[in-house]
Write an enzyme that holds these catalytic residues in place. Structure first.
Site, mmCIF file in Angstrom:
data_model
loop_
_atom_site.group_PDB
_atom_site.id
_atom_site.type_symbol
_atom_site.label_atom_id
_atom_site.label_comp_id
_atom_site.label_asym_id
_atom_site.label_seq_id
_atom_site.Cartn_x
_atom_site.Cartn_y
_atom_site.Cartn_z
ATOM 1 N N CYS A 147 -6.935 -3.030 -3.838
ATOM 2 C CA CYS A 147 -7.982 -2.444 -4.672
ATOM 3 C C CYS A 147 -7.620 -2.427 -6.149
ATOM 4 O O CYS A 147 -7.289 -1.377 -6.720
ATOM 5 C CB CYS A 147 -8.355 -1.036 -4.234
ATOM 6 S SG CYS A 147 -9.948 -0.557 -4.933
ATOM 7 N N CYS A 171 -15.441 -4.136 -5.041
ATOM 8 C CA CYS A 171 -14.683 -3.010 -5.560
ATOM 9 C C CYS A 171 -15.627 -2.050 -6.269
ATOM 10 O O CYS A 171 -16.220 -2.415 -7.290
ATOM 11 C CB CYS A 171 -13.609 -3.531 -6.519
ATOM 12 S SG CYS A 171 -12.440 -2.279 -7.006
HETATM 13 P P1 FAD Z 1 -3.484 -1.401 6.120
HETATM 14 O O1 FAD Z 1 -4.793 -0.734 6.352
HETATM 15 O O2 FAD Z 1 -2.629 -0.896 5.024
HETATM 16 O O3 FAD Z 1 -2.709 -1.357 7.508
HETATM 17 C C1 FAD Z 1 -1.483 -1.963 7.766
HETATM 18 C C2 FAD Z 1 -0.922 -1.361 9.040
HETATM 19 O O4 FAD Z 1 0.191 -2.138 9.491
HETATM 20 C C3 FAD Z 1 -0.401 0.053 8.831
HETATM 21 O O5 FAD Z 1 -1.019 0.927 9.741
HETATM 22 C C4 FAD Z 1 1.100 -0.056 9.072
HETATM 23 O O6 FAD Z 1 1.651 1.093 9.687
HETATM 24 C C5 FAD Z 1 1.171 -1.269 9.979
HETATM 25 N N1 FAD Z 1 2.467 -1.950 9.943
HETATM 26 C C6 FAD Z 1 3.222 -2.257 8.866
HETATM 27 N N2 FAD Z 1 4.376 -2.828 9.251
HETATM 28 C C7 FAD Z 1 4.337 -2.906 10.593
HETATM 29 C C8 FAD Z 1 5.256 -3.397 11.573
HETATM 30 N N3 FAD Z 1 6.433 -3.923 11.223
HETATM 31 N N4 FAD Z 1 4.905 -3.325 12.882
HETATM 32 C C9 FAD Z 1 3.710 -2.784 13.253
HETATM 33 N N5 FAD Z 1 2.815 -2.299 12.362
HETATM 34 C C10 FAD Z 1 3.137 -2.353 11.053
HETATM 35 N N6 FAD Z 1 -10.846 -1.111 -0.414
HETATM 36 C C11 FAD Z 1 -12.208 -1.218 -0.560
HETATM 37 O O7 FAD Z 1 -12.829 -2.082 0.059
HETATM 38 N N7 FAD Z 1 -12.907 -0.385 -1.398
HETATM 39 C C12 FAD Z 1 -12.273 0.602 -2.088
HETATM 40 O O8 FAD Z 1 -12.926 1.350 -2.802
HETATM 41 C C13 FAD Z 1 -10.858 0.741 -1.956
HETATM 42 N N8 FAD Z 1 -10.191 1.707 -2.637
HETATM 43 C C14 FAD Z 1 -8.841 1.892 -2.413
HETATM 44 C C15 FAD Z 1 -8.194 2.921 -3.077
HETATM 45 C C16 FAD Z 1 -6.846 3.176 -2.863
HETATM 46 C C17 FAD Z 1 -6.170 4.301 -3.602
HETATM 47 C C18 FAD Z 1 -6.124 2.359 -1.939
HETATM 48 C C19 FAD Z 1 -4.666 2.632 -1.650
HETATM 49 C C20 FAD Z 1 -6.762 1.304 -1.301
HETATM 50 C C21 FAD Z 1 -8.120 1.052 -1.533
HETATM 51 N N9 FAD Z 1 -8.801 -0.007 -0.909
HETATM 52 C C22 FAD Z 1 -10.161 -0.154 -1.082
HETATM 53 C C23 FAD Z 1 -8.038 -1.058 -0.182
HETATM 54 C C24 FAD Z 1 -8.044 -0.934 1.322
HETATM 55 O O9 FAD Z 1 -7.692 0.368 1.715
HETATM 56 C C25 FAD Z 1 -7.062 -1.952 1.896
HETATM 57 O O10 FAD Z 1 -7.327 -3.233 1.360
HETATM 58 C C26 FAD Z 1 -7.132 -2.033 3.408
HETATM 59 O O11 FAD Z 1 -6.940 -0.779 4.008
HETATM 60 C C27 FAD Z 1 -6.108 -3.037 3.939
HETATM 61 O O12 FAD Z 1 -6.138 -3.112 5.331
HETATM 62 P P2 FAD Z 1 -4.977 -3.857 6.129
HETATM 63 O O13 FAD Z 1 -5.365 -3.800 7.558
HETATM 64 O O14 FAD Z 1 -4.696 -5.181 5.518
HETATM 65 O O15 FAD Z 1 -3.686 -2.962 5.853
#
Ligand code: FAD
Ligand code: UQ1
Length: 414
Positions: A161, A342
């Site tokens: 983000c 965003c």
């Molecule tokens: P994540 O949701 O981070 O999940 C990764 C998972 O993998 C975690 O649960 C972790 O525990 C697990 N993991 C890591 N390593 C291992 C391992 N070795 N073995 C097993 N599991 C593991 N997005 C929007 O669309 N709009 C917004 O307004 C927005 N605002 C945001 C504001 C903030 C402050 C933040 C921090 C993020 C924001 N985002 C927004 C971004 C969005 O939250 C992320 O892009 C999204 O959650 C990413 O998803 P993901 O599945 O890739 O990773």
């Protein structure tokens, strides 16, 4: 040793969404998700928590409640990948084998890469909306603020983000105006980037927004050290051709840090990544470039678009089609166009809803110019996104707003 048709690594936004799609399709006992954490967080909520508008308690729900009943939860952490043997190894010493795998491990926050920062979080005024442990310090820092510099940073790595480092600044500005102490504050936005935002249309609007609010913007300024005793933050100037680079130090009263980020170590040391540590997938099909039975979604991939949950919604539709096709031995039909979004909160009741593709060209849903600050988009972000996330996205029912875009534009949009 356990063995599954599909193994999903990581139970974040991407992992839960994909396991919802495939759990019931493949039938009970055929899909597993490997995720060590007890709680799933809706991270975009933290921008609102940092703005003092929502409670942090409402940002998380038990992991158990978001993992579909048809999917086996292996509450463990993957420590190594052996893609040539189709197995992963876990921290608790298990070997899990798969026919197909989705990697959705997200990216982690590297606070420790900034000298003095972990300690500085123990002191008042230093905050970050990016983590559960530091987000409630943001509204506290706003309240405590008396006078001086309010400094906001963006690091020298890819982040999730990319708008969030600015949203917190605009909400702080709005708060200080509301309580009548904005004239006591000197707002400084120090970003490692050379632009306000990747997509030029919104970059131009945001530069105006910052200017109108009297915020000083310094490009190519990368935070390297925080001295919480002196209350000073030191930045290296990325434009400097000296070695080591020239630095500049700012005293702060409030400091909001967006930390450097990188993929989890277990992924970095696997054979699945490029030199920068990101999962190498084809940016259109999301299939791994070397292992056709492995796919990636979300922040941990090297897909060159802004890392958001909105991007994941769009990717999840592509991945659903392509994984299904691979399982049936058919060619891949899904093509991701880089869609990401965003909601750039620019004040109370104001939001610019950026939506764009790989070419950084706008791909807007609504039939008006989303580059202009809008009250409706503020409500979309504040009230509509969280239910959309918990009820639609995580159940595999939201693949992005493309249908609404087509309807609103009567079939004339790209
Ligand atoms: P994540 O949701 O981070 O999940 C990764 C998972 O993998 C975690 O649960 C972790 O525990 C697990 N993991 C890591 N390593 C291992 C391992 N070795 N073995 C097993 N599991 C593991 N997005 C929007 O669309 N709009 C917004 O307004 C927005 N605002 C945001 C504001 C903030 C402050 C933040 C921090 C993020 C924001 N985002 C927004 C971004 C969005 O939250 C992320 O892009 C999204 O959650 C990413 O998803 P993901 O599945 O890739 O990773
Ligand atoms: C979106 O789909 C999404 O993921 C569920 C977000 O994260 C919470 C968003 O912030 C946005 C803006 C979208 C895109 C949705 C619309 C209605 C434009």
């Amino acid at each position: 040793k356990k063995s599954y048709k599909l193994v999903v690594v990581g139970g974040g936004s991407g992992g839960i969404t994909m396991s919802a799609k495939f759990g019931s399709k493949l039938g009970k006992g055929n899909t597993a998700i490997i995720e060590p954490m007890e709680t799933h967080y809706y991270q975009p909520y933290w921008t609102l928590v940092g703005g003092g508008l929502k409670n942090v308690e409402n940002s998380g729900r038990p992991m158990k409640s978001v993992i579909p009943k048809t999917v086996d939860w292996i509450k463990d952490r993957v420590v190594s990948f052996e893609p040539d043997k189709n197995v992963v190894h876990t921290q608790n010493g298990h070997e899990v084998s798969y026919e197909y795998m989705i990697v959705s491990m997200g990216i982690k926050l590297d606070f420790q890469k900034i000298k003095g920062l972990p300690e500085a979080f123990q002191t008042p005024g230093v905050c970050s909306n990016y983590s559960l442990h530091t987000v409630t310090k943001t509204p506290q820092a706003m309240k405590d603020f008396k006078e001086g510099n309010a400094v906001f940073t963006l690091p020298n790595t890819p982040i999730k983000c990319a708008g969030a480092p600015q949203k917190v600044m605009y909400l702080t500005d709005a708060y200080m105006r509301k309580v009548g102490k904005r004239d006591k504050a000197n707002f400084i936005y120090n970003t490692a980037l050379g632009v306000m935002f990747s997509a030029p249309k919104y970059a131009a609007e945001l530069l105006e927004v910052a200017k109108d609010k009297g915020i000083a913007v310094n490009f190519q300024h990368n935070l390297i050290e925080v001295n919480s005793v002196k209350k000073e933050a030191t930045f290296e100037k990325l434009s400097s051709d000296k070695e080591p680079k020239e630095t500049v130090t700012y005293p702060y009263e409030m400091l909001h840090v967006t930390p450097p980020m990188s993929t989890p170590e277990q992924l970095q040391k696997s054979p699945l990544v490029d030199a920068s540590g990101y999962l190498t997938v084809n940016k259109h099909t999301l299939q791994h470039v070397k292992y056709p039975n492995i796919f990636g979604i979300g922040d941990c991939t090297n897909v060159p678009t802004s890392k958001t949950a909105a991007a994941i919604a769009s990717q999840s539709g592509v991945l659903r089609k392509n994984l299904k096709a691979v399982m049936a031995g058919q060619p891949l039909p899904g093509q991701y166009n880089g869609y990401t979004s965003c909601p750039l909160i620019t004040g109370y009741n104001k939001c610019i809803l950026a939506e764009f593709d790989f070419d950084l060209k706008p791909l807007e849903t609504f039939p008006f110019d989303q580059g202009k600050e809008s009250r409706l988009m503020w409500h979309v972000k504040k009230d509509f996104m969280s239910p959309l996330y918990w009820h639609l996205l995580l159940n595999g029912w939201w693949e992005g707003p493309w249908l609404f875009r087509k309807l609103f534009h009567l079939g004339m949009s790209r």
